[in-house]
Design an enzyme around this catalytic site. Structure first.
Site, PDB file in Angstrom:
ATOM      1  N   SER A   6      -1.851 -10.785  -1.421  1.00  0.00           N
ATOM      2  CA  SER A   6      -0.585 -10.595  -2.133  1.00  0.00           C
ATOM      3  C   SER A   6       0.499 -11.486  -1.550  1.00  0.00           C
ATOM      4  CB  SER A   6      -0.147  -9.134  -2.047  1.00  0.00           C
ATOM      5  OG  SER A   6       1.197  -9.027  -2.464  1.00  0.00           O
ATOM      6  N   HIS A  31      -2.561 -12.354  -5.822  1.00  0.00           N
ATOM      7  CA  HIS A  31      -1.926 -11.146  -6.346  1.00  0.00           C
ATOM      8  C   HIS A  31      -0.407 -11.323  -6.276  1.00  0.00           C
ATOM      9  CE1 HIS A  31      -2.023  -6.827  -7.307  1.00  0.00           C
ATOM     10  NE2 HIS A  31      -0.976  -6.701  -6.497  1.00  0.00           N
ATOM     11  N   ASP A  33       3.172  -9.558  -7.059  1.00  0.00           N
ATOM     12  CA  ASP A  33       3.795  -8.255  -7.282  1.00  0.00           C
ATOM     13  C   ASP A  33       5.186  -8.398  -7.884  1.00  0.00           C
ATOM     14  OD1 ASP A  33       1.889  -6.274  -6.229  1.00  0.00           O
ATOM     15  OD2 ASP A  33       2.146  -7.351  -4.338  1.00  0.00           O
ATOM     16  N   MET A  66       5.116  -4.057 -11.840  1.00  0.00           N
ATOM     17  CA  MET A  66       5.683  -2.742 -11.529  1.00  0.00           C
ATOM     18  C   MET A  66       7.040  -2.680 -12.215  1.00  0.00           C
ATOM     19  SD  MET A  66       4.376  -2.600  -7.627  1.00  0.00           S
ATOM     20  CE  MET A  66       4.022  -4.362  -7.658  1.00  0.00           C
ATOM     21  N   MET A 135      -4.147   2.205  -7.338  1.00  0.00           N
ATOM     22  CA  MET A 135      -3.206   2.068  -6.217  1.00  0.00           C
ATOM     23  C   MET A 135      -3.645   2.970  -5.066  1.00  0.00           C
ATOM     24  SD  MET A 135      -0.979  -0.177  -7.103  1.00  0.00           S
ATOM     25  CE  MET A 135      -0.002  -0.044  -5.598  1.00  0.00           C
ATOM     26  N   GLY A 175      -2.220  -0.957   1.604  1.00  0.00           N
ATOM     27  CA  GLY A 175      -2.736  -0.495   2.892  1.00  0.00           C
ATOM     28  C   GLY A 175      -4.145  -0.983   3.209  1.00  0.00           C
TER      29      GLY A 175
HETATM   30  C1  DX5 Z   1       2.743  -2.446  -3.378  1.00  0.00           C
HETATM   31  C2  DX5 Z   1       2.122  -3.698  -3.936  1.00  0.00           C
HETATM   32  C3  DX5 Z   1       1.075  -4.273  -3.088  1.00  0.00           C
HETATM   33  C4  DX5 Z   1       1.527  -4.775  -1.761  1.00  0.00           C
HETATM   34  C5  DX5 Z   1       0.396  -4.553  -0.794  1.00  0.00           C
HETATM   35  O1  DX5 Z   1       3.634  -1.955  -4.290  1.00  0.00           O
HETATM   36  O2  DX5 Z   1       1.559  -3.452  -5.191  1.00  0.00           O
HETATM   37  O3  DX5 Z   1       0.343  -5.295  -3.757  1.00  0.00           O
HETATM   38  O4  DX5 Z   1       1.880  -6.132  -1.759  1.00  0.00           O
HETATM   39  O5  DX5 Z   1       0.883  -4.728   0.477  1.00  0.00           O
HETATM   40  P1  DX5 Z   1       0.093  -4.195   1.758  1.00  0.00           P
HETATM   41  O6  DX5 Z   1      -1.239  -4.854   1.764  1.00  0.00           O
HETATM   42  O7  DX5 Z   1       0.977  -4.613   2.876  1.00  0.00           O
HETATM   43  O8  DX5 Z   1      -0.013  -2.694   1.606  1.00  0.00           O
HETATM   44 ZN    ZN Z   2       0.253  -5.025  -6.055  1.00  0.00          ZN
END
Ligand code: DX5
Ligand code: ZN
Length: 216
Positions: A6, A31, A33, A66, A135, A175
């Site tokens: 991401s 990815h 976001d 989102m 998620m 995570g």
């Molecule tokens: C959270 C995002 C994730 C985020 C993951 O809202 O959708 O894609 O970037 O970040 P990590 O891997 O740090 O949990």
């Molecule tokens: Zn994401």
């Protein structure tokens, strides 16, 4: 099995450089976001960042929206060069129509469920999607703690996919590190998003750790 680092955890001043670096380091999908400050309590970036990254990489651009009413932005993201759009079932009153719209503009479609949302809420659209994103944290921020209970939904989706002869990929997001990725793989996930784990330290070494954990 595919790795989808991401760019939310990348250097916001150097998206192009970091996108190239992730591709070199073996990323399958990038990815991206997108957060609107309404669906989640954070604002990240919009379609113009997708447009800026597009020429830098051949990786599939996996855009995770989102945002409220994502159907409004489908055309904009298609024009910006997105390959895949993931939209939350919680963010629209018309998930079926929104997913159809994504297919109509020629992109891969994906439906997302939050930790508090059951698989039953997307049962009717599983035949329409190329991917389901489960998620494993509540959306909005990187660096949160993995919620293991969400993996039951991954296993449930694998069962439904087999029983109904469907082909959607299952992605997990939130995570994910070199420990939690093992449980995700065991539950049956196909695509693994990781942000802070990848960028915390050496990107190449961390990508290699994730890849090794998937093989192990
Ligand atoms: C959270 C995002 C994730 C985020 C993951 O809202 O959708 O894609 O970037 O970040 P990590 O891997 O740090 O949990
Ligand atoms: Zn994401």
């Amino acid at each position: 099995m595919k790795l989808a680092p991401s760019i939310l955890a990348a250097d916001f001043g150097h998206f192009e450089r970091d996108a190239k670096r992730l591709e070199q380091a073996g990323a399958d999908y990038l990815h991206i976001d997108i957060m609107d400050g309404h669906f989640v309590d954070n604002i990240s970036f919009g379609a113009d960042v997708v447009k800026a990254i597009r020429p830098a990489t051949k990786c599939l651009l996996d855009c995770h929206l989102m945002v409220e009413n994502p159907e409004k932005y489908v055309t904009t993201f298609a024009q910006a060069g997105a390959d895949s759009l993931s939209i939350h079932v919680e963010a629209t009153r018309h998930i079926h129509a929104a997913l159809q719209k994504i297919k109509e503009v020629g992109l891969r479609s994906s439906v997302v469920i939050n930790p508090g949302t059951d698989v039953s809420s997307i049962r009717q659209v599983l035949g329409l999607v190329d991917m389901v994103l489960v998620m494993t944290v509540n959306p909005g921020f990187g660096g949160q703690t993995f919620i293991p209970e969400c993996l039951k939904k991954v296993a449930e989706l694998v069962e439904i996919r087999t029983a109904e002869g469907l082909t959607f990929e299952i992605e997990v997001d939130g995570g994910v590190d070199d420990q939690t990725i093992v449980a995700c793989r065991q539950a049956g996930a196909d695509v693994f998003v990781a942000g802070s784990f990848v960028f915390n330290g050496n990107v190449e070494a961390n990508m290699a750790k994730l890849r090794a954990a998937l093989k192990g």
